[in-house]
Design a protein around this motif. Structure first.
Motif, short mmCIF file in Angstrom:
data_model
loop_
_atom_site.label_atom_id
_atom_site.label_comp_id
_atom_site.label_asym_id
_atom_site.label_seq_id
_atom_site.Cartn_x
_atom_site.Cartn_y
_atom_site.Cartn_z
N ASP A 21 6.07 5.12 -5.94
CA ASP A 21 5.65 5.70 -4.67
C ASP A 21 5.19 4.67 -3.64
O ASP A 21 4.64 5.04 -2.61
N GLY A 22 5.37 3.38 -3.91
CA GLY A 22 4.96 2.37 -2.95
C GLY A 22 4.73 1.02 -3.59
O GLY A 22 5.09 0.79 -4.73
N VAL A 23 4.11 0.14 -2.84
CA VAL A 23 3.83 -1.22 -3.30
C VAL A 23 2.32 -1.39 -3.45
O VAL A 23 1.55 -0.96 -2.59
N LEU A 24 1.88 -2.02 -4.55
CA LEU A 24 0.47 -2.31 -4.79
C LEU A 24 0.25 -3.80 -4.62
O LEU A 24 1.04 -4.61 -5.09
N ILE A 25 -0.83 -4.17 -3.96
CA ILE A 25 -1.17 -5.57 -3.73
C ILE A 25 -2.51 -5.87 -4.40
O ILE A 25 -3.46 -5.09 -4.28
N GLY A 26 -2.58 -6.99 -5.08
CA GLY A 26 -3.83 -7.42 -5.72
C GLY A 26 -4.01 -8.90 -5.54
O GLY A 26 -3.09 -9.63 -5.17
N TRP A 27 -5.24 -9.39 -5.79
CA TRP A 27 -5.52 -10.82 -5.67
C TRP A 27 -6.69 -11.18 -6.56
O TRP A 27 -7.46 -10.32 -6.99
#
Length: 89
Positions: A21-27
């Motif tokens: 359902d989309g893109v997940l961003i983490g850091w």
């Protein structure tokens, strides 16, 4: 976070996870406290030091796995509903 990274050595990791359902961003910032490239094991390879992650943020976090079992569950924020979902990966 950037000030801490400038003062102390470490690696900034930007992570991208594709979801249906989309893109997940983490850091996060990865450090290996106690690592010394001059220390060698019996085979002449650098001694391994496990990474420590600080300043973890974003849409997801991986589970911490030890001996094949999750000792800290991972999680992600669903891109459409905004619900926090726990995972074992």
């Amino acid at each position: 976070m950037l000030q801490d990274l400038r003062q102390s050595r470490g690696v900034f990791r930007l992570k991208i996870r594709l979801h249906d359902d989309g893109v997940l961003i983490g850091w996060d910032i990865e450090r290996r406290p106690g690592y010394d490239p001059k220390k060698r094991n019996q085979y002449g390879n650098p001694t391994y030091v496990a990474p420590v992650h600080t300043f973890v943020g974003g849409d997801f976090r991986e589970a911490e796995i030890f001996n094949g079992k999750a000792v800290r569950m991972g999680w992600y924020i669903h891109p459409k509903t905004g619900e926090r979902i726990e995972t074992d990966f």
